[in-house]
Design an enzyme around this catalytic site. Structure first.
Site, PDB file in Angstrom:
ATOM      1  CE  LYS A 156      -2.906   2.841   2.953  1.00  0.00           C
ATOM      2  NZ  LYS A 156      -3.819   2.952   4.089  1.00  0.00           N
TER       3      LYS A 156
ATOM      4  N   GLY B 107      -8.458   8.755   9.589  1.00  0.00           N
ATOM      5  CA  GLY B 107      -8.716   8.797  11.025  1.00  0.00           C
ATOM      6  C   GLY B 107      -9.815   9.749  11.445  1.00  0.00           C
TER       7      GLY B 107
ATOM      8  CB  ALA C  60      -8.756   7.265   4.638  1.00  0.00           C
ATOM      9  N   GLY C  61     -11.539   7.308   6.306  1.00  0.00           N
ATOM     10  CA  GLY C  61     -12.699   8.156   6.528  1.00  0.00           C
ATOM     11  C   GLY C  61     -13.943   7.447   7.024  1.00  0.00           C
TER      12      GLY C  61
ATOM     13  CG  ASN D 246      -5.971   0.951  11.770  1.00  0.00           C
ATOM     14  OD1 ASN D 246      -4.795   0.728  11.551  1.00  0.00           O
ATOM     15  ND2 ASN D 246      -6.458   0.755  12.993  1.00  0.00           N
ATOM     16  CB  THR D 247      -9.242   5.245  13.028  1.00  0.00           C
ATOM     17  OG1 THR D 247      -7.907   5.442  12.577  1.00  0.00           O
ATOM     18  CG2 THR D 247      -9.436   6.004  14.332  1.00  0.00           C
TER      19      THR D 247
END
Lengths: 80, 264
Positions: free
Chosen positions: B100, B161, B187-188, B209-210
């Site tokens: 990535k 995040g 993301a997001g 992830n977050t």
């Protein structure tokens, strides 16, 4: 002693033992395996870069390290 | 069977997860397993000098034999740092080439620097890497990254995040419509509905992830995300009904209602 920059920090590492081999000269070079052992990283899953170039594991026994060399030793950590 | 194919390899799960920000390795592993993800991202970092040699490492907890590890270039702001990081990753993971790439442009927003991302991707692809690339939701950037040979395009839904969800579904739609390689929202995503919406748009997968790691109960959220991605995918394949503001069409028969026809 050999002065290396490991992960951005200056490290003084003893030169390889030249006492047992009469043919070894004072400028005997350290290999990566010896460095990893010195740092307690033997057997760890790591990758090594020397002066911007990858050092394949197959070359860890080659005496290549000299004073002033810049090394990066990395591991995998949690991340996104 | 409906599978996600990236660089000729098929995966059953369309959810890709990160391994950062967890309390400990135990929670990381439990959450990853609850998510059902097969592709998991890892970061490459300098080893702690003078660390306890007995300390377990991430690869002991998440062995490459069980997961497809996706090393990232998180934290890299230059082509050189990103390329060096992934060369180290390839060496670390025994020649593994699926990576990535992200080249960031700004520490406050972690917004990608597309110019540098393109340069780094070009170098990596020449060196034999299979590059899944983090990018903005700019359809032209996405097209250029695909043209130079990236194996998956991974536009942001909102900032890394942030948990702000999908801010520009229309741009994502354009990227999806144009792309011939998988499009993975990266993301997001903040909660399960965001993941479902991404999949309903036609994304091939979602990377997060977050949203999982920062949930009050990460393991439960991992399970929720698994279901959301599956539900969103099925809804996409099923094809939703058209939206109608005002065309009443009851689901029950209009004939045979007892009493008066009060609606008339």
């Amino acid at each position: 002693m050999i002065q290396l920059i490991v992960n951005g920090q200056s490290q003084l590492v003893p030169s390889p033992d030249s006492g047992t081999d009469s043919g070894t000269t004072n400028d005997a070079r350290l290999n990566i395996r010896q460095l990893l052992e010195h740092m307690g990283l033997q057997g760890k899953r790591i990758a090594v870069e020397r002066n911007g170039e990858i050092v394949p594991r197959s070359q860890f026994d080659q005496p290549m390290l000299a004073s002033g060399d810049k090394l990066e030793i990395v591991v995998a950590v949690g991340g996104g | 069977m409906d599978r996600l194919v990236i660089a000729d390899k098929a995966y059953s799960s369309r959810l890709l997860v990160g391994t950062g920000k967890y309390r400990d390795f135990d929670e990381t592993r439990t959450a990853v397993d609850a998510s059902g993800a097969e592709i998991i991202t890892v970061a490459i970092r300098r080893t702690n000098l003078g660390q306890n040699p007995e300390e377990p490492s991430l690869l002991d907890v998440l062995p490459p034999s069980q997961y497809t590890l996706l090393p990232n270039t998180a934290g890299c702001y230059t082509v050189e740092d990103a390329v060096r990081t992934l060369r180290l990753a390839r060496e670390l993971l025994d020649g593994h080439t699926l990576v990535k790439l992200e080249v960031l442009g700004d520490p406050k927003t972690l917004y990608p620097n597309i110019v540098e991302t393109l340069k780094a991707a070009e170098i990596l692809i020449k060196e034999g890497f299979q590059v899944m690339v983090y990018t903005s939701d700019d359809p032209i950037a996405a097209r250029q990254l695909e043209e130079i040979g990236c194996v998956a395009i991974m536009p942001l839904a909102s900032l890394i995040g942030s948990g702000m969800g999908i801010l520009n579904p229309w741009n994502l739609q354009i990227i999806i419509d144009n792309a011939k390689v998988p499009v993975i929202v990266d993301a997001g995503v903040g909660t399960a509905s965001d993941a479902a919406i991404a999949m309903e748009l036609g994304c091939d997968g979602v990377l997060m992830n977050t949203a999982i790691a920062a949930a009050q109960n990460p393991v439960l959220m991992a399970s929720a995300m698994k279901k959301a991605v599956e539900a969103g995918r099925e809804a996409y394949l099923a094809g939703r009904m058209p939206k109608k503001l005002y065309s009443a069409s009851p689901s029950s028969p209009v004939e045979g209602v007892i009493g008066n026809m009060s609606g008339k």
